[in-house]
Design a protein around this motif. Structure first.
Motif, PDB file in Angstrom:
ATOM      1  N   ALA A  62      -2.352 -12.807 -34.854  1.00 55.89           N
ATOM      2  CA  ALA A  62      -1.258 -11.959 -35.514  1.00 55.89           C
ATOM      3  C   ALA A  62      -1.185 -12.075 -36.848  1.00 55.89           C
ATOM      4  O   ALA A  62      -1.381 -13.295 -37.493  1.00 55.89           O
ATOM      5  CB  ALA A  62       0.239 -12.314 -35.079  1.00 55.89           C
TER       6      ALA A  62
ATOM      7  N   ARG B 108      -5.544  -4.069 -35.647  1.00 61.30           N
ATOM      8  CA  ARG B 108      -4.714  -3.181 -34.900  1.00 61.30           C
ATOM      9  C   ARG B 108      -3.307  -3.517 -34.896  1.00 61.30           C
ATOM     10  O   ARG B 108      -2.834  -4.704 -34.869  1.00 61.30           O
ATOM     11  CB  ARG B 108      -5.448  -3.422 -33.518  1.00 61.30           C
ATOM     12  CG  ARG B 108      -6.864  -3.408 -33.119  1.00 61.30           C
ATOM     13  CD  ARG B 108      -7.392  -1.852 -32.941  1.00 61.30           C
ATOM     14  NE  ARG B 108      -8.566  -1.656 -32.733  1.00 61.30           N
ATOM     15  CZ  ARG B 108      -9.737  -1.131 -33.546  1.00 61.30           C
ATOM     16  NH1 ARG B 108      -9.343  -0.598 -34.727  1.00 61.30           N
ATOM     17  NH2 ARG B 108     -10.959  -1.160 -33.343  1.00 61.30           N
ATOM     18  N   GLN B 109      -2.639  -2.325 -34.644  1.00 62.93           N
ATOM     19  CA  GLN B 109      -1.134  -2.300 -34.634  1.00 62.93           C
ATOM     20  C   GLN B 109      -0.713  -2.972 -33.245  1.00 62.93           C
ATOM     21  O   GLN B 109      -1.477  -2.632 -32.129  1.00 62.93           O
ATOM     22  CB  GLN B 109      -0.878  -0.784 -34.756  1.00 62.93           C
ATOM     23  CG  GLN B 109       0.836  -0.823 -35.040  1.00 62.93           C
ATOM     24  CD  GLN B 109       1.153  -1.385 -36.340  1.00 62.93           C
ATOM     25  OE1 GLN B 109       0.474  -1.212 -37.213  1.00 62.93           O
ATOM     26  NE2 GLN B 109       2.313  -2.138 -36.343  1.00 62.93           N
ATOM     27  N   ASP B 110       0.245  -3.865 -33.075  1.00 62.36           N
ATOM     28  CA  ASP B 110       0.759  -4.306 -31.971  1.00 62.36           C
ATOM     29  C   ASP B 110       2.012  -4.521 -32.123  1.00 62.36           C
ATOM     30  O   ASP B 110       2.563  -5.619 -32.489  1.00 62.36           O
ATOM     31  CB  ASP B 110      -0.107  -5.888 -31.867  1.00 62.36           C
ATOM     32  CG  ASP B 110       0.459  -6.692 -30.477  1.00 62.36           C
ATOM     33  OD1 ASP B 110       0.236  -5.782 -29.520  1.00 62.36           O
ATOM     34  OD2 ASP B 110       0.756  -7.661 -30.464  1.00 62.36           O
TER      35      ASP B 110
ATOM     36  N   LYS C  36       0.678  -6.486 -36.794  1.00 61.20           N
ATOM     37  CA  LYS C  36      -0.806  -6.360 -36.557  1.00 61.20           C
ATOM     38  C   LYS C  36      -1.648  -7.538 -36.179  1.00 61.20           C
ATOM     39  O   LYS C  36      -1.479  -8.580 -36.369  1.00 61.20           O
ATOM     40  CB  LYS C  36      -1.132  -5.870 -37.984  1.00 61.20           C
ATOM     41  CG  LYS C  36      -0.868  -4.554 -38.422  1.00 61.20           C
ATOM     42  CD  LYS C  36      -1.400  -4.114 -39.671  1.00 61.20           C
ATOM     43  CE  LYS C  36      -0.940  -2.969 -40.180  1.00 61.20           C
ATOM     44  NZ  LYS C  36      -1.464  -2.404 -41.515  1.00 61.20           N
ATOM     45  N   LEU C  37      -2.473  -7.131 -35.482  1.00 62.86           N
ATOM     46  CA  LEU C  37      -3.393  -8.272 -34.930  1.00 62.86           C
ATOM     47  C   LEU C  37      -4.811  -7.954 -35.636  1.00 62.86           C
ATOM     48  O   LEU C  37      -5.066  -6.996 -36.011  1.00 62.86           O
ATOM     49  CB  LEU C  37      -3.920  -7.943 -33.393  1.00 62.86           C
ATOM     50  CG  LEU C  37      -2.718  -8.404 -32.202  1.00 62.86           C
ATOM     51  CD1 LEU C  37      -3.566  -7.935 -30.861  1.00 62.86           C
ATOM     52  CD2 LEU C  37      -2.389  -9.935 -32.215  1.00 62.86           C
TER      53      LEU C  37
END
Length: 108
Positions: free
Chosen positions: A62, A93-95, A99-100
């Motif tokens: 993260a 990537r949105q998590d 973000k990840l």
């Protein structure tokens, strides 16, 4: 991983140590041959420190965890990740609410 182990491992990382992807401390004799894993974290620039953290964590972390472990500001990490994304060295990537950060798989 229990909370006590997590605190101990977080302390180890803040003190310059590294962890295996399973959360166990890395013994200097068992480090892989990757050049970034044999370098003390304080000696690395932000790009290399981020890549080192991702390598230790199996390629996914993260963004907030990178900020916490590196002890650099959120803006420094964000700008550095933008550069690494432009170079296609990481993918974000949105998590959920964060973000990840992911190391892309190499084709070799």
């Amino acid at each position: 991983m229990n909370p006590q182990t997590s605190r101990r491992n977080s302390s180890l990382l803040r003190d310059g140590g590294t962890l295996e992807p399973d959360g166990k401390p890395v013994d200097s004799a068992s480090r892989s041959d990757h050049p970034l894993l044999g370098v003390e974290p304080e000696l690395l620039n932000p790009e290399r420190r981020i890549l080192q953290l991702l390598l230790v964590e199996g390629g996914v972390l993260a963004q907030s965890e990178i900020v916490e472990r590196s002890r650099w500001s959120d803006s420094t990490i964000s700008r550095t990740l933008c550069r690494l994304e432009a170079q296609e060295r990481v993918v974000r990537r949105q998590d959920g609410g964060g973000k990840l950060v992911i190391l892309p798989q190499s084709d070799t």
